[in-house]
Design a protein around this motif. Sequence first.
Motif, PDB file in Angstrom:
ATOM      1  N   GLY A   1       0.814  -1.218   0.000  1.00 58.16           N
ATOM      2  CA  GLY A   1       0.000   0.000   0.000  1.00 58.16           C
ATOM      3  C   GLY A   1       0.843   1.262   0.000  1.00 58.16           C
ATOM      4  O   GLY A   1       0.529   2.235  -0.706  1.00 58.16           O
ATOM      5  N   SER A   2       1.914   1.240   0.785  1.00 58.76           N
ATOM      6  CA  SER A   2       2.785   2.418   0.831  1.00 58.76           C
ATOM      7  C   SER A   2       3.439   2.675  -0.517  1.00 58.76           C
ATOM      8  O   SER A   2       3.497   3.821  -1.005  1.00 58.76           O
ATOM      9  CB  SER A   2       3.853   2.237   1.915  1.00 58.76           C
ATOM     10  OG  SER A   2       3.252   2.046   3.188  1.00 58.76           O
ATOM     11  N   VAL A   3       3.940   1.624  -1.131  1.00 56.02           N
ATOM     12  CA  VAL A   3       4.565   1.779  -2.438  1.00 56.02           C
ATOM     13  C   VAL A   3       3.553   2.262  -3.472  1.00 56.02           C
ATOM     14  O   VAL A   3       3.863   3.099  -4.341  1.00 56.02           O
ATOM     15  CB  VAL A   3       5.199   0.448  -2.879  1.00 56.02           C
ATOM     16  CG1 VAL A   3       5.745   0.550  -4.304  1.00 56.02           C
ATOM     17  CG2 VAL A   3       6.321   0.034  -1.935  1.00 56.02           C
ATOM     18  N   ALA A   4       2.304   1.777  -3.377  1.00 60.10           N
ATOM     19  CA  ALA A   4       1.271   2.217  -4.317  1.00 60.10           C
ATOM     20  C   ALA A   4       0.999   3.711  -4.163  1.00 60.10           C
ATOM     21  O   ALA A   4       0.811   4.433  -5.160  1.00 60.10           O
ATOM     22  CB  ALA A   4       0.003   1.397  -4.099  1.00 60.10           C
ATOM     23  N   LEU A   5       0.942   4.221  -2.939  1.00 62.72           N
ATOM     24  CA  LEU A   5       0.715   5.662  -2.730  1.00 62.72           C
ATOM     25  C   LEU A   5       1.863   6.483  -3.299  1.00 62.72           C
ATOM     26  O   LEU A   5       1.642   7.538  -3.928  1.00 62.72           O
ATOM     27  CB  LEU A   5       0.540   5.947  -1.234  1.00 62.72           C
ATOM     28  CG  LEU A   5      -0.752   5.414  -0.600  1.00 62.72           C
ATOM     29  CD1 LEU A   5      -0.747   5.670   0.905  1.00 62.72           C
ATOM     30  CD2 LEU A   5      -1.969   6.057  -1.251  1.00 62.72           C
ATOM     31  N   ILE A   6       3.071   6.006  -3.117  1.00 59.08           N
ATOM     32  CA  ILE A   6       4.225   6.742  -3.653  1.00 59.08           C
ATOM     33  C   ILE A   6       4.174   6.770  -5.179  1.00 59.08           C
ATOM     34  O   ILE A   6       4.402   7.815  -5.810  1.00 59.08           O
ATOM     35  CB  ILE A   6       5.532   6.093  -3.152  1.00 59.08           C
ATOM     36  CG1 ILE A   6       5.654   6.246  -1.638  1.00 59.08           C
ATOM     37  CG2 ILE A   6       6.734   6.710  -3.854  1.00 59.08           C
ATOM     38  CD1 ILE A   6       6.832   5.518  -1.039  1.00 59.08           C
ATOM     39  N   LEU A   7       3.861   5.641  -5.784  1.00 58.04           N
ATOM     40  CA  LEU A   7       3.789   5.582  -7.249  1.00 58.04           C
ATOM     41  C   LEU A   7       2.631   6.423  -7.780  1.00 58.04           C
ATOM     42  O   LEU A   7       2.731   7.015  -8.866  1.00 58.04           O
ATOM     43  CB  LEU A   7       3.647   4.128  -7.708  1.00 58.04           C
ATOM     44  CG  LEU A   7       4.841   3.228  -7.418  1.00 58.04           C
ATOM     45  CD1 LEU A   7       4.560   1.803  -7.892  1.00 58.04           C
ATOM     46  CD2 LEU A   7       6.097   3.754  -8.091  1.00 58.04           C
ATOM     47  N   LEU A   8       1.522   6.482  -7.028  1.00 64.14           N
ATOM     48  CA  LEU A   8       0.401   7.321  -7.452  1.00 64.14           C
ATOM     49  C   LEU A   8       0.801   8.790  -7.439  1.00 64.14           C
ATOM     50  O   LEU A   8       0.498   9.547  -8.382  1.00 64.14           O
ATOM     51  CB  LEU A   8      -0.800   7.061  -6.539  1.00 64.14           C
ATOM     52  CG  LEU A   8      -2.051   7.910  -6.814  1.00 64.14           C
ATOM     53  CD1 LEU A   8      -2.578   7.619  -8.222  1.00 64.14           C
ATOM     54  CD2 LEU A   8      -3.139   7.639  -5.778  1.00 64.14           C
ATOM     55  N   ALA A   9       1.470   9.214  -6.363  1.00 62.70           N
ATOM     56  CA  ALA A   9       1.921  10.608  -6.305  1.00 62.70           C
ATOM     57  C   ALA A   9       2.925  10.902  -7.410  1.00 62.70           C
ATOM     58  O   ALA A   9       2.895  11.999  -8.018  1.00 62.70           O
ATOM     59  CB  ALA A   9       2.535  10.883  -4.926  1.00 62.70           C
ATOM     60  N   TYR A  10       3.788   9.952  -7.693  1.00 57.22           N
ATOM     61  CA  TYR A  10       4.762  10.139  -8.770  1.00 57.22           C
ATOM     62  C   TYR A  10       4.063  10.304 -10.113  1.00 57.22           C
ATOM     63  O   TYR A  10       4.428  11.152 -10.938  1.00 57.22           O
ATOM     64  CB  TYR A  10       5.704   8.930  -8.786  1.00 57.22           C
ATOM     65  CG  TYR A  10       6.655   8.900  -9.965  1.00 57.22           C
ATOM     66  CD1 TYR A  10       7.804   9.676  -9.977  1.00 57.22           C
ATOM     67  CD2 TYR A  10       6.380   8.079 -11.064  1.00 57.22           C
ATOM     68  CE1 TYR A  10       8.666   9.631 -11.058  1.00 57.22           C
ATOM     69  CE2 TYR A  10       7.232   8.041 -12.151  1.00 57.22           C
ATOM     70  CZ  TYR A  10       8.383   8.809 -12.154  1.00 57.22           C
ATOM     71  OH  TYR A  10       9.234   8.776 -13.234  1.00 57.22           O
ATOM     72  N   GLY A  11       2.992   9.500 -10.348  1.00 57.17           N
ATOM     73  CA  GLY A  11       2.278   9.603 -11.612  1.00 57.17           C
ATOM     74  C   GLY A  11       1.512  10.893 -11.751  1.00 57.17           C
ATOM     75  O   GLY A  11       1.490  11.521 -12.827  1.00 57.17           O
ATOM     76  N   VAL A  12       0.855  11.324 -10.658  1.00 61.02           N
ATOM     77  CA  VAL A  12       0.100  12.583 -10.725  1.00 61.02           C
ATOM     78  C   VAL A  12       1.041  13.753 -10.995  1.00 61.02           C
ATOM     79  O   VAL A  12       0.709  14.683 -11.757  1.00 61.02           O
ATOM     80  CB  VAL A  12      -0.690  12.774  -9.410  1.00 61.02           C
ATOM     81  CG1 VAL A  12      -1.303  14.180  -9.341  1.00 61.02           C
ATOM     82  CG2 VAL A  12      -1.764  11.709  -9.277  1.00 61.02           C
ATOM     83  N   ARG A  13       2.220  13.689 -10.418  1.00 58.41           N
ATOM     84  CA  ARG A  13       3.160  14.793 -10.614  1.00 58.41           C
ATOM     85  C   ARG A  13       3.648  14.868 -12.050  1.00 58.41           C
ATOM     86  O   ARG A  13       3.840  15.963 -12.592  1.00 58.41           O
ATOM     87  CB  ARG A  13       4.337  14.606  -9.653  1.00 58.41           C
ATOM     88  CG  ARG A  13       5.380  15.709  -9.746  1.00 58.41           C
ATOM     89  CD  ARG A  13       6.477  15.472  -8.745  1.00 58.41           C
ATOM     90  NE  ARG A  13       7.507  16.493  -8.861  1.00 58.41           N
ATOM     91  CZ  ARG A  13       8.637  16.516  -8.132  1.00 58.41           C
ATOM     92  NH1 ARG A  13       8.839  15.550  -7.238  1.00 58.41           N
ATOM     93  NH2 ARG A  13       9.518  17.477  -8.291  1.00 58.41           N
ATOM     94  N   ARG A  14       3.826  13.725 -12.684  1.00 60.29           N
ATOM     95  CA  ARG A  14       4.357  13.716 -14.044  1.00 60.29           C
ATOM     96  C   ARG A  14       3.277  13.819 -15.116  1.00 60.29           C
ATOM     97  O   ARG A  14       3.592  14.079 -16.282  1.00 60.29           O
ATOM     98  CB  ARG A  14       5.152  12.416 -14.276  1.00 60.29           C
ATOM     99  CG  ARG A  14       6.434  12.336 -13.472  1.00 60.29           C
ATOM    100  CD  ARG A  14       7.161  11.046 -13.788  1.00 60.29           C
ATOM    101  NE  ARG A  14       7.480  10.926 -15.206  1.00 60.29           N
ATOM    102  CZ  ARG A  14       8.560  11.423 -15.784  1.00 60.29           C
ATOM    103  NH1 ARG A  14       9.451  12.086 -15.062  1.00 60.29           N
ATOM    104  NH2 ARG A  14       8.764  11.267 -17.089  1.00 60.29           N
ATOM    105  N   PHE A  15       2.005  13.634 -14.743  1.00 63.49           N
ATOM    106  CA  PHE A  15       0.949  13.628 -15.746  1.00 63.49           C
ATOM    107  C   PHE A  15       0.615  15.051 -16.194  1.00 63.49           C
ATOM    108  O   PHE A  15       0.494  15.967 -15.370  1.00 63.49           O
ATOM    109  CB  PHE A  15      -0.291  12.935 -15.185  1.00 63.49           C
ATOM    110  CG  PHE A  15      -1.438  12.878 -16.157  1.00 63.49           C
ATOM    111  CD1 PHE A  15      -1.397  12.017 -17.239  1.00 63.49           C
ATOM    112  CD2 PHE A  15      -2.550  13.706 -15.994  1.00 63.49           C
ATOM    113  CE1 PHE A  15      -2.443  11.957 -18.136  1.00 63.49           C
ATOM    114  CE2 PHE A  15      -3.592  13.653 -16.899  1.00 63.49           C
ATOM    115  CZ  PHE A  15      -3.546  12.776 -17.967  1.00 63.49           C
TER     116      PHE A  15
END
Length: 866
Positions: free
Chosen positions: A68-82
């Motif tokens: 779950g923690s890794v998923a939240l980090i990857l989600l934030a990374y994607g929103v930032r780059r989108f």
Amino acid sequence: MTGPKPQVPLKSLVRPMRLTLAGLWAERLARAFWPLWSLALATLAALAFGVQDIGPLVYAQAAGAGVGSVALILLAYGVRRFRKPTAMDALDRLDATMPGRPIAALTDTQAIGTGDPASLAVWQAHQDRMAARAAGARPVQPDLRLSSRDRFSLRYVALTAFVMAALFGSFWKAASVTGLAPGAALATPGGPAWEAWAQPPAYTGKPSLYLNDITAPTLDLPTGTRLQIRLYGPEGSLTVAQTVADLPPAAAPPSETTPAAAVPNGMKGVLDLTVTRSGDVAIDGPNGRAWRVTAIPDNAPTVEVSGEMVREADGRFKQGFKAADDYGVVAGRVTITLDLARVDRRHGLTVDPEAIAPVTLDLPMPRKGSRTELAATLVDDLSKNVFANLPVTMVFTVADAGGNEGSSAPYAVTLHGKRFFDPLAAALIEMRRDILWNRVNAPRSVQILKAVTNRPDGFIRNDRAFLHLRVLMRELEAKQASLSTEDRDAIAEKLWKIALMVEEGNLRDALDRLQRAQDRLQEAIKNGASPEEIDQLMKEMQQALNEYMRELAEEAQRNPGNRQQSDMMQGQMMSGDQLQGMLDKLQELMKQGKTAEAAELMQQLRQLMENMQVVQGQQGQGQGQNGPMGELGQTLRDQQQLSDDAFRDLQGVPRTGTDQGQGGQQGQDQGQGQQPGNGQGDGQSGGPDRQQGDGQAAPDDRSLTDRQRELRDRLNQLQQGQLPGDGTTQGEDGRRNLDRAGRAMADAEKALRDGNLDGALDRQAEAMEALREGMQQFGQALADEQRQNRDGQGGDRQAGSADPQGADPLGRRSGETARIGSDENMVQNAPDVRAQELLDEIRRRSGELARPLEELDYLKRLLQMF
């Protein structure tokens, strides 16, 4: 004046623009969120395979928190780059794919010349052209390649795991994650209250079963099937009753009923069983079910011997076998042990054998196809083993993947190995077997080897093998009292190599090779050899015969005018067809099992071959007995005689005038045109080989050291004179070998002076080897010189001219035995084709042994006459 307004986009651009915009959304979403959806796919695959049910609950909860923690980090990374794509982004990508960027041109306005009608006309024509070009716009495909961002192809790994889970896993297992949360006890609404799987062993090839889908009351499962039962709901609401498996002692409840909480290794609601017997499995509770399980046993494989053992010509044995198993044979072996009760306990086998470990060989298995029933052939070579050609017991054993093994009944057979048909080679192999049987046979083997090699004249043709054997005899005699296992094995290996050298040989003389091949074939016929061995020996004799006939032809071409004594020239003449006919007849008799007739025909062939003489020329430089080659040959024979005397002194055997066998035998393979055993030579060679009137050598009273020094001096004098091939490569190589022989003689002389007979024998063997190699190279150089001389003597004789040797115009010599005409064959050189055909017919009929004896005698007289 105000110019015209910018033209709005054409309607034909709407659809390409929307599709390109959708592609931009997919492209940017994939680039921004591919790590997130890769993690999601991998997590779903792990849940479908039930990874969350392996190990303690705290481990599953920790893993869930980490994911779950890794998923939240990857989600934030994607929103930032989108970056959200717009219609203008889509139009810009469309415009970039067309030449001249027509869409941008349609949105442009005229900056100057708006009041000039001509300028306006040009601008309008440009706009129309761009509009026509924009009307042909096509949607642009999105760039979904992520290799530059995912260098390790992690997205493919996650996708592959998800596909495998969809095919072989169960996504119902993913619902069990609700039980990982604290306090979660109720089953998921609408989901199952329990799940069960049956996984047969992989080697059975049977698929896994999802027991929730099986409503039949009976269930057939292979023994060893793994049962996994997952229970959901409050503790105690479901129980499992089973009689098909044994639980570990720490987890087994007092009764056969296993509650959901009584689960091994502390995993709540999970039961893992292995089916070992037939019985019942029941799940009691909401939506429960029961099955009558029949355990299908994994039967042990079976194996049996198929056919009789076959011996190959090279000594390998072939033994067929058949094996079967319900799920397939995976491996096999054969154990070979000595059958001591059936051994013929004579000679060296009289004593009890030392401890001999059984021989274990792996059985061949097919690489492809089914192994439930297989038939194969074991091929191996145990000729070097002490079991070779002795009675043994073979037990075949095969195993399946389940660990079950099956064995055949003991198979009593004589283990086939390589057979030696040369008498000396067979004796060496027998001594080798006796030493391997028990080391107490070493003194007996030494005595027998001494007796075998006492008079090698005409018996041991291979002088190199004889030298190796003498060295081995000294080694065995020195170690016979305390022969270790390592020394025994080393001596056995040397005896094997010497026996092969004697059996297969490296004889340089074609006649010796032919005689050896005849001896081996005759011995094989006498001993009842296998068809494969007979066929191999027939091929060897055919090859030796071809070489011998070729040597006869070459010798006739080299010396067309050389005539020996008339009694040596009256040998029988045989054509190649006649010889081939006799060989074919011999092979046919062997195939028919008529060994007596084959032996008789073999004896006739031997007598015919013995009547054929190899005429060796005595002309040319260095070929006579008084030339350098003759002196070298005499030196070699004297060195051999000296080595024999040194060996007898080492054994304590007195030297007599009759002990000259080795010296006469060694001269058989030396030089061109040299006849062995003449005892002639220059004045220097008369010492060691002085002849008495009765043909026996007189005893030599000189010391071994003096004789060795005289031989070395004689060799030095020969080196100072002219030798064949001086100035050529072969001649120089021969001189280098003579230098090596001289140094070895000097070392042998020093060893004799010091009383070191062992060392002297080794150096003498080295000197003889160097002398042989040197003489061989000188002989080749001499042959090359004679060939060059013949090529330079001119062309053929003019037709009708007189022959200085007295031949008539047809090439025949005048009669010399009180006969009118010619003593030679009247047909060989005659131009009458009919006469040649008659002669061939006579030869053909004389080779047909089925004809009456009187007719054969008459045909033989015709051949001798014509």
